[in-house]
Design a protein around this motif. Structure first.
Motif, short mmCIF file in Angstrom:
data_model
loop_
_atom_site.label_atom_id
_atom_site.label_comp_id
_atom_site.label_asym_id
_atom_site.label_seq_id
_atom_site.Cartn_x
_atom_site.Cartn_y
_atom_site.Cartn_z
N PRO A 1 0.77 -1.14 0.08
CA PRO A 1 -0.18 -0.05 0.14
C PRO A 1 0.81 1.31 -0.05
CG PRO A 1 -0.04 -1.24 2.18
CD PRO A 1 0.48 -2.15 1.47
N ALA A 2 2.08 1.34 0.24
CA ALA A 2 2.88 2.24 0.27
C ALA A 2 3.31 2.62 -0.95
CB ALA A 2 3.97 2.27 1.36
N THR A 3 3.48 1.85 -2.13
CA THR A 3 4.00 1.87 -3.39
C THR A 3 3.05 2.59 -4.27
OG1 THR A 3 3.75 -0.10 -4.02
CG2 THR A 3 5.70 0.09 -2.66
N TYR A 4 3.75 3.12 -5.34
CA TYR A 4 3.33 3.91 -6.40
C TYR A 4 2.80 3.10 -7.85
CZ TYR A 4 3.73 8.17 -3.45
OH TYR A 4 3.97 9.07 -2.38
N PRO A 5 1.56 2.75 -8.16
CA PRO A 5 1.85 1.89 -9.19
C PRO A 5 1.42 2.98 -10.38
CG PRO A 5 -0.56 2.40 -8.37
CD PRO A 5 0.40 2.78 -7.37
N SER A 6 2.01 2.35 -11.46
CA SER A 6 1.85 2.99 -12.91
C SER A 6 0.54 2.86 -13.28
CB SER A 6 2.86 2.57 -13.76
OG SER A 6 2.71 1.10 -14.12
N GLY A 7 -0.17 3.31 -14.53
CA GLY A 7 -1.33 2.98 -14.83
C GLY A 7 -1.26 1.35 -15.59
N GLY A 8 -0.20 0.92 -15.98
CA GLY A 8 -0.21 -0.37 -16.31
C GLY A 8 -0.10 -1.18 -15.04
N ASP A 9 0.44 -0.83 -14.09
CA ASP A 9 0.19 -1.67 -12.87
C ASP A 9 -1.29 -1.81 -12.24
OD1 ASP A 9 3.00 -2.00 -12.96
OD2 ASP A 9 3.35 -0.23 -11.64
N TRP A 10 -1.86 -0.73 -12.29
CA TRP A 10 -3.05 -0.38 -11.88
C TRP A 10 -4.08 -1.44 -12.57
CZ3 TRP A 10 -6.29 4.71 -11.89
CH2 TRP A 10 -7.27 4.73 -10.55
N ALA A 11 -4.11 -1.17 -13.84
CA ALA A 11 -4.82 -2.14 -14.82
C ALA A 11 -4.64 -3.54 -14.70
CB ALA A 11 -4.85 -1.76 -16.21
N ALA A 12 -3.33 -3.98 -14.66
CA ALA A 12 -3.05 -5.58 -14.66
C ALA A 12 -3.15 -6.12 -13.31
CB ALA A 12 -1.71 -5.56 -15.14
N LEU A 13 -2.84 -5.51 -12.19
CA LEU A 13 -2.96 -5.95 -10.94
C LEU A 13 -4.01 -5.57 -9.96
CD1 LEU A 13 0.86 -5.18 -9.89
CD2 LEU A 13 -0.14 -7.03 -11.12
N TYR A 14 -5.01 -4.82 -10.52
CA TYR A 14 -6.27 -4.48 -9.88
C TYR A 14 -7.41 -4.33 -10.59
CZ TYR A 14 -9.69 -1.40 -7.29
OH TYR A 14 -10.94 -1.15 -6.92
N LEU A 15 -7.72 -3.57 -11.66
CA LEU A 15 -8.71 -3.57 -12.53
C LEU A 15 -9.20 -4.89 -13.32
CD1 LEU A 15 -8.19 0.15 -14.01
CD2 LEU A 15 -9.34 -0.65 -12.10
N GLN A 16 -8.06 -5.64 -13.88
CA GLN A 16 -8.48 -6.77 -14.64
C GLN A 16 -8.97 -7.84 -13.73
OE1 GLN A 16 -8.53 -6.91 -18.12
NE2 GLN A 16 -9.96 -8.69 -17.23
N PRO A 17 -8.19 -7.92 -12.53
CA PRO A 17 -8.50 -9.16 -11.39
C PRO A 17 -9.98 -8.65 -11.15
CG PRO A 17 -6.39 -8.57 -11.09
CD PRO A 17 -6.79 -7.58 -12.16
N LEU A 18 -10.36 -7.46 -10.80
CA LEU A 18 -11.47 -7.13 -10.27
C LEU A 18 -12.61 -7.55 -11.26
CD1 LEU A 18 -13.50 -5.94 -8.30
CD2 LEU A 18 -12.77 -3.54 -9.15
N ALA A 19 -12.32 -7.10 -12.83
CA ALA A 19 -13.35 -7.30 -13.62
C ALA A 19 -13.53 -8.78 -13.85
CB ALA A 19 -12.84 -7.07 -15.02
N ASP A 20 -12.31 -9.66 -13.60
CA ASP A 20 -12.63 -11.12 -13.85
C ASP A 20 -13.50 -11.69 -12.45
OD1 ASP A 20 -10.96 -11.21 -15.88
OD2 ASP A 20 -9.05 -11.77 -14.49
N ALA A 21 -13.46 -11.12 -11.31
CA ALA A 21 -14.16 -11.47 -10.20
C ALA A 21 -15.66 -11.16 -10.40
CB ALA A 21 -13.52 -10.93 -8.84
N LEU A 22 -15.95 -9.83 -11.01
CA LEU A 22 -17.32 -9.65 -11.34
C LEU A 22 -18.01 -10.47 -12.58
CD1 LEU A 22 -16.76 -5.77 -11.26
CD2 LEU A 22 -18.20 -7.10 -9.91
N GLY A 23 -16.99 -11.35 -13.23
CA GLY A 23 -17.37 -12.33 -14.05
C GLY A 23 -18.27 -11.65 -15.39
#
Length: 457
Positions: free
Chosen positions: A78-100
């Motif tokens: 939580p203390a590190t800074y993501p890039s836009g690519g990190d945000w998409a790959a490590l959070y947004l895409q997994p969230l979309a996958d979880a939403l099915g």
């Protein structure tokens, strides 16, 4: 089927849209997320090379985290800074996958209306469900009924032009082969080759402009960038807050970015031209571009132009919906006074939720960056709190919807533009002061900011 049995349609599978879907799922409300791109976070991926100002701890929605945790997802440091690519790959895409199957990609919303009612008709209007018109990637069309519509489509697809009047400058479209409206990815060899050893004008005064100037300075220092030069075009003047909050900014990465831009100018990698409102873009006999101001002044030719003057909402597919928008910002009228850059350029945004985001068409909400219209002062935290309140209102939980608690980091300075930008959206025309006559200036003695010894974009 009653209207209450229909799904809530969320437009856009970006950070705010997916967070809205997570909150809806948490409350057991049927949800359909429609994303025009080929994947979740499609717009974020386009600026994947840019690092956020906010840490991982500030860009993960609580309801989304609850949905992700059972899947085995691990929250990044939580203390590190993501890039836009990190945000998409490590959070947004997994969230979309979880939403099915709640999330559909390649589904562009082309219209929203009330069933059987155009914008004019009053009779039984509020009793009708919404009809969402969709064009899929393969060209076929579909209509979906909805109980409510949450528009989280953002503003990324509609960047503002170089023209100082808000319209494209004369010749701007003809010069499009030499103009970029995004922060270029200088990690791409082809992009580096395009700007290396050349003279590039950067139009804008917010975070994106800072990023571009810092990137150009880095390129100028590299072996393959000898001769690289930036020309920073500002529509307003230079003040102590031009470079943001510096060390006073409660988002350290944001403050460091402004300092990096100042260092780029101090070290001679870019010159600054103030009070310059572009009226025309011409080509010289060698094909280079000449920027002409509204007072007739002409700058020396440049090879490339990077236009970073903000973004604006696309309201075209909402033309049959009754919205109440501020005539200047194109933001909801109750929200606009809280974010108007002509009045507020420092400190925090007052708490706001479903009431400030409501429209005469009950059940329609613009959230996320789109809710801010043309205003530049947006954080991911803002969008997450917005959708929490909006979803509670849709669920009929008024107490929760009204219990809005939004505390944003302060800048520590006043008068700047783009100070709250999570990533790349700012409006260069922000601010109410008058600009001085255009002039080439030396920034070494301006203000008291110093280049950072650590940190970056």
């Amino acid at each position: 089927m009653s209207t209450q049995q229909l799904p809530v349609v969320v437009i856009g599978a970006g950070p705010a849209g997916l967070a809205a879907a997570a909150h809806l799922a948490e409350r057991g409300i049927d949800t359909l997320v429609l994303e025009a791109g080929t994947s979740a976070g499609a717009a974020v991926r386009e600026w994947g090379h840019v690092r956020l100002f906010s840490t991982w701890g500030e860009v993960v929605d609580p309801a989304a985290e609850k949905l992700l945790t059972p899947t085995g997802w691990t929250r990044p440091d939580p203390a590190t800074y993501p890039s836009g690519g990190d945000w998409a790959a490590l959070y947004l895409q997994p969230l979309a996958d979880a939403l099915g199957d709640r999330v559909r990609t390649g589904a562009r919303v082309t219209g929203v209306s009330r069933a059987g009612r155009d914008r004019i008709v009053d009779a039984d209007r509020d009793e009708q469900p919404f009809v969402v018109h969709i064009t899929h990637a393969d060209g076929h069309e579909e209509r979906v009924l909805a109980r409510a519509v949450i528009d989280a489509s953002g503003t990324w697809a509609t960047p503002s032009p170089a023209g100082g009047s808000g319209l494209p400058a004369l010749g701007e479209r003809a010069a499009s082969d030499r103009i970029s409206y995004r922060v270029p990815d200088f990690n791409d060899p082809a992009v580096r080759a395009r700007y290396a050893g050349r003279r590039t004008a950067v139009i804008g005064s917010g975070a994106s402009a800072f990023t571009a100037l810092a990137y150009l300075a880095d390129l100028a220092k590299a072996a393959d960038g000898t001769g690289t030069k930036g020309v920073w075009i500002l529509r307003r003047g230079i003040s102590g807050s031009t470079f943001g909050g510096g060390s006073a900014d409660q988002l350290p990465a944001r403050g460091a970015l402004g300092l990096a831009a100042k260092a780029a100018v101090d070290e001679g990698h870019a010159d600054a031209v103030t009070g310059f409102r572009t009226e025309a873009i011409e080509r010289d006999t060698e094909g280079r571009l000449i920027l002409v101001a509204d007072d007739g002044r002409r700058l020396d030719p440049v090879d490339e132009v990077i236009v970073l003057t903000g973004f604006r909402p696309d309201l075209s597919f909402l033309s049959e919906i009754r919205l109440r928008l501020d005539e200047r910002l194109e933001a909801p009228v109750e929200l606009a006074p809280l974010i108007d850059p002509n009045q507020h350029s420092c400190g925090t945004v007052y708490p706001h939720g479903h009431r400030e985001l409501s429209h005469p068409e009950e059940g329609v909400y613009l959230v996320g960056m789109k809710s801010y219209g043309r205003a530049p002062t947006f954080l991911a935290l803002t969008g997450y709190e917005q959708v929490r309140s909006v979803v509670a209102a849709i669920a009929g939980d008024t107490d929760s919807a009204d219990r809005v608690e939004l505390t944003l980091p302060e800048t520590g300075v006043c008068g700047g533009a783009g100070l709250f930008d999570t990533s790349v959206a700012e409006e260069d025309s922000a601010g109410g002061c008058c600009a001085p006559a255009p002039t080439l200036i030396e920034l070494g003695a301006v203000g008291t900011l110093r280049a950072p010894t650590s940190g970056g974009c």
